[in-house]
Design an enzyme around this catalytic site. Structure first.
Site, PDB file in Angstrom:
ATOM      1  N   GLY A   7      36.443 -11.517 -34.381  1.00 33.50           N
ATOM      2  CA  GLY A   7      35.609 -10.362 -34.076  1.00 33.50           C
ATOM      3  C   GLY A   7      36.180  -9.568 -32.925  1.00 33.50           C
ATOM      4  N   GLY A   9      34.829  -6.054 -32.523  1.00 35.94           N
ATOM      5  CA  GLY A   9      33.885  -4.958 -32.356  1.00 35.94           C
ATOM      6  C   GLY A   9      32.489  -5.525 -32.160  1.00 35.94           C
ATOM      7  N   SER A  10      31.545  -5.114 -32.985  1.00 35.51           N
ATOM      8  CA  SER A  10      30.156  -5.540 -32.813  1.00 35.51           C
ATOM      9  C   SER A  10      29.946  -7.026 -33.086  1.00 35.51           C
ATOM     10  CB  SER A  10      29.231  -4.713 -33.716  1.00 35.51           C
ATOM     11  OG  SER A  10      29.535  -4.932 -35.083  1.00 35.51           O
ATOM     12  N   GLU A  86      30.939  -5.335 -43.547  1.00 33.33           N
ATOM     13  CA  GLU A  86      32.202  -4.647 -43.278  1.00 33.33           C
ATOM     14  C   GLU A  86      32.693  -3.853 -44.490  1.00 33.33           C
ATOM     15  OE1 GLU A  86      33.054  -4.768 -40.275  1.00 33.33           O
ATOM     16  OE2 GLU A  86      31.922  -6.499 -39.579  1.00 33.33           O
TER      17      GLU A  86
END
Length: 218
Positions: A7, A9-10, A86
């Site tokens: 991960g 990003g968010s 995603e």
């Protein structure tokens, strides 16, 4: 079976799935960039936001976190969830993951990562590079079902800081967005601890698109 997911990003502040272990570290050969348009959570089709993707650059590194998921049933459930979350990313890559105490030898190999490529035929959400002020203006104004685009950026900046993984490019962009917001009426944002308030433009966008900020899903 064991699945590892990277991960950057968010996923750093909201994984959204059960995992067995989380490691802070980095991958090589990529840098984090705000070149991916977003229309499902931090923007709309009429006014897309910008979120992070990875750009392949020799010698670059990207810090983030790797999540371990064990068990065939659990792995299948997580992959199904991530493929939906995603869905605006067109590539799945498998990379080596390193930690601070093991710089030369990968701590984990074959870690899954989702990437939005620069191939516009495969990735219709590719926004690409733009001048800093232009990106800052877009991020300061864009709003989607999960909330303002700037909130995504500020959360990313804060999360990386908490992990001691400060990203100079992210900090520069966040500061540019704060300057944009400070120039708007009714917004008070500092470079130290921003008090995030919705601007008049944000409320207008929410009203026009019949949206309210919702829980982050990306």
């Amino acid at each position: 079976m064991v699945l590892w997911v990277f991960g950057y990003g968010s996923l750093l502040w909201k994984a959204g799935f059960d995992y067995d272990e989380r490691l802070v570290g980095y991958i090589k050969g990529y840098r984090r960039v705000f070149y991916q348009a977003n229309t499902d959570h931090r923007g709309t089709a009429a006014y897309p936001g910008r979120v992070v993707t990875l750009e392949a650059i020799e010698g670059a590194i990207t810090w983030g976190a790797a999540y371990r998921v064990s068990g065939d049933d659990k792995e299948a459930l997580v992959l199904s969830y991530l493929d939906l979350r995603e869905q605006e990313y067109d590539q799945k890559e498998h990379v080596n993951f390193y930690t601070a105490d093991c710089l030369e030898t990968p701590t984990v190999c074959n870690v899954l990562v989702y990437i939005g490529s620069s191939d516009k035929f495969k990735n219709r959400f590719w926004a690409g590079p733009a001048p800093l002020d232009e990106m800052a203006k877009q991020i300061a104004r864009a709003v989607g079902p999960s909330g303002p685009n700037y909130e995504y950026l500020f959360r990313l900046e804060e999360c990386l800081h908490e992990l001691d993984c400060v990203d100079a490019d992210i900090c520069e962009l966040a500061e540019a967005v704060r300057k944009q917001m400070n120039s708007s009426k009714g917004v008070n944002v500092t470079s130290e601890r921003p008090e995030i308030n919705l601007t008049t433009e944000v409320y207008s966008c929410l009203e026009n698109n019949h949206m309210i900020p919702a829980t982050e899903h990306r």
